[in-house]
Design an enzyme around this catalytic site. Structure first.
Site, mmCIF file in Angstrom:
data_model
loop_
_atom_site.group_PDB
_atom_site.id
_atom_site.type_symbol
_atom_site.label_atom_id
_atom_site.label_comp_id
_atom_site.label_asym_id
_atom_site.label_seq_id
_atom_site.Cartn_x
_atom_site.Cartn_y
_atom_site.Cartn_z
ATOM 1 N N ASP A 35 -27.305 48.652 84.757
ATOM 2 C CA ASP A 35 -26.734 47.534 85.503
ATOM 3 C C ASP A 35 -27.537 47.339 86.784
ATOM 4 O O ASP A 35 -27.901 48.288 87.484
ATOM 5 C CB ASP A 35 -25.258 47.798 85.828
ATOM 6 C CG ASP A 35 -24.524 46.528 86.219
ATOM 7 O OD1 ASP A 35 -23.670 46.069 85.442
ATOM 8 O OD2 ASP A 35 -24.818 45.983 87.309
ATOM 9 N N ILE A 36 -27.834 46.074 87.105
ATOM 10 C CA ILE A 36 -28.644 45.737 88.280
ATOM 11 C C ILE A 36 -27.896 46.023 89.585
ATOM 12 O O ILE A 36 -28.523 46.176 90.637
ATOM 13 C CB ILE A 36 -29.072 44.253 88.175
ATOM 14 C CG1 ILE A 36 -30.335 43.981 88.955
ATOM 15 C CG2 ILE A 36 -27.953 43.308 88.579
ATOM 16 C CD1 ILE A 36 -30.962 42.618 88.651
ATOM 17 N N GLY A 86 -12.583 40.036 85.821
ATOM 18 C CA GLY A 86 -13.865 40.428 86.399
ATOM 19 C C GLY A 86 -15.073 40.125 85.545
ATOM 20 O O GLY A 86 -16.191 40.521 85.900
ATOM 21 N N GLN A 87 -14.899 39.428 84.413
ATOM 22 C CA GLN A 87 -16.080 39.103 83.610
ATOM 23 C C GLN A 87 -16.897 38.027 84.317
ATOM 24 O O GLN A 87 -16.358 36.986 84.716
ATOM 25 C CB GLN A 87 -15.676 38.619 82.205
ATOM 26 C CG GLN A 87 -16.884 38.428 81.294
ATOM 27 C CD GLN A 87 -16.504 38.071 79.847
ATOM 28 O OE1 GLN A 87 -15.331 37.866 79.532
ATOM 29 N NE2 GLN A 87 -17.520 37.996 79.000
ATOM 30 N N SER A 88 -18.176 38.287 84.488
ATOM 31 C CA SER A 88 -19.056 37.318 85.149
ATOM 32 C C SER A 88 -20.188 36.855 84.239
ATOM 33 O O SER A 88 -20.774 35.803 84.473
ATOM 34 C CB SER A 88 -19.632 37.911 86.445
ATOM 35 O OG SER A 88 -20.406 39.047 86.156
ATOM 36 N N HIS A 124 -20.147 42.633 76.554
ATOM 37 C CA HIS A 124 -20.880 43.853 76.885
ATOM 38 C C HIS A 124 -19.889 44.948 77.255
ATOM 39 O O HIS A 124 -18.795 44.664 77.738
ATOM 40 C CB HIS A 124 -21.871 43.625 78.029
ATOM 41 C CG HIS A 124 -21.250 42.982 79.234
ATOM 42 N ND1 HIS A 124 -20.974 41.633 79.290
ATOM 43 C CD2 HIS A 124 -20.826 43.496 80.401
ATOM 44 C CE1 HIS A 124 -20.418 41.344 80.452
ATOM 45 N NE2 HIS A 124 -20.296 42.456 81.155
ATOM 46 N N HIS A 179 -19.441 48.169 79.702
ATOM 47 C CA HIS A 179 -19.929 48.962 80.839
ATOM 48 C C HIS A 179 -19.701 50.442 80.522
ATOM 49 O O HIS A 179 -18.644 50.804 80.004
ATOM 50 C CB HIS A 179 -19.124 48.659 82.104
ATOM 51 C CG HIS A 179 -19.231 47.257 82.609
ATOM 52 N ND1 HIS A 179 -20.046 46.913 83.664
ATOM 53 C CD2 HIS A 179 -18.619 46.106 82.217
ATOM 54 C CE1 HIS A 179 -19.919 45.612 83.911
ATOM 55 N NE2 HIS A 179 -19.059 45.099 83.050
HETATM 56 P P1 AMP Z 1 -19.149 41.571 83.991
HETATM 57 O O1 AMP Z 1 -18.844 41.224 85.429
HETATM 58 O O2 AMP Z 1 -18.170 42.496 83.351
HETATM 59 O O3 AMP Z 1 -19.390 40.301 83.201
HETATM 60 O O4 AMP Z 1 -20.502 42.388 84.022
HETATM 61 C C1 AMP Z 1 -21.750 41.787 84.188
HETATM 62 C C2 AMP Z 1 -22.658 42.828 84.763
HETATM 63 O O5 AMP Z 1 -23.993 42.407 84.579
HETATM 64 C C3 AMP Z 1 -22.462 43.074 86.254
HETATM 65 O O6 AMP Z 1 -22.090 44.435 86.459
HETATM 66 C C4 AMP Z 1 -23.835 42.741 86.843
HETATM 67 O O7 AMP Z 1 -24.181 43.596 87.903
HETATM 68 C C5 AMP Z 1 -24.751 42.910 85.650
HETATM 69 N N1 AMP Z 1 -25.991 42.154 85.672
HETATM 70 C C6 AMP Z 1 -26.157 40.862 86.011
HETATM 71 N N2 AMP Z 1 -27.445 40.505 85.873
HETATM 72 C C7 AMP Z 1 -28.109 41.602 85.423
HETATM 73 C C8 AMP Z 1 -29.475 41.876 85.097
HETATM 74 N N3 AMP Z 1 -30.439 40.937 85.193
HETATM 75 N N4 AMP Z 1 -29.796 43.113 84.691
HETATM 76 C C9 AMP Z 1 -28.845 44.073 84.594
HETATM 77 N N5 AMP Z 1 -27.548 43.875 84.884
HETATM 78 C C10 AMP Z 1 -27.180 42.657 85.298
#
Ligand code: AMP
Ligand code: ZN
Length: 116
Positions: free
Chosen positions: A32-33, A95-97, A102, A104
């Site tokens: 995760d970034i 909290g899905q963004s 996916h 975690h």
């Molecule tokens: P969610 O909020 O559950 O949808 O998780 C999305 C996750 O993707 C978040 O924890 C972000 O930090 C992660 N994320 C977003 N862009 C990237 C990226 N380019 N590489 C790795 N992780 C990312």
């Protein structure tokens, strides 16, 4: 089926760079970034499903695979004994963004319950 407007489809397609911790025919694992724990991985299916809510009965083997890969990666990183947490956020309110399913996988610190 790649979706150009989807961040994780672009990572799957290789058009956005990422460090792949694991890859197989059904999923890949990246770091995760914006890590929320010393180990924070994302298990991402190659197939675009918006969320867990989009998963159908035919996706049950895939869902099981994602969880097992998460467990394997956590163990490979040395967190099998101390424990790790697998989380699927479903919907913006949870909290899905990124709207590509996916899992975690978090470990390396004490993880509180209930989560925030
Ligand atoms: P969610 O909020 O559950 O949808 O998780 C999305 C996750 O993707 C978040 O924890 C972000 O930090 C992660 N994320 C977003 N862009 C990237 C990226 N380019 N590489 C790795 N992780 C990312
Ligand atoms: Zn996607």
């Amino acid at each position: 089926m790649g979706n150009e407007s989807c961040l994780f489809c672009r990572i799957v397609a290789g058009t956005i760079p990422a460090e792949f911790v694991h890859q197989d025919e059904r999923c890949l694992v990246i770091r995760d970034i914006n890590p929320q724990a010393p180990m924070h991985m994302l298990v991402i299916p190659r197939e675009h499903l918006e969320s867990l809510d989009d998963a159908a009965q035919k996706d049950e083997p895939l869902l099981g695979h994602l969880l097992r890969v998460g467990a394997r990666v956590a163990n490979d990183e040395g967190h099998g004994e101390s424990g790790y947490r697998t989380v699927i956020n479903t919907g913006a309110g949870a909290g899905q963004s990124v709207f590509h399913l996916h899992v975690h996988v978090l470990a390396g610190r004490a993880l509180n319950w209930p989560p925030g």
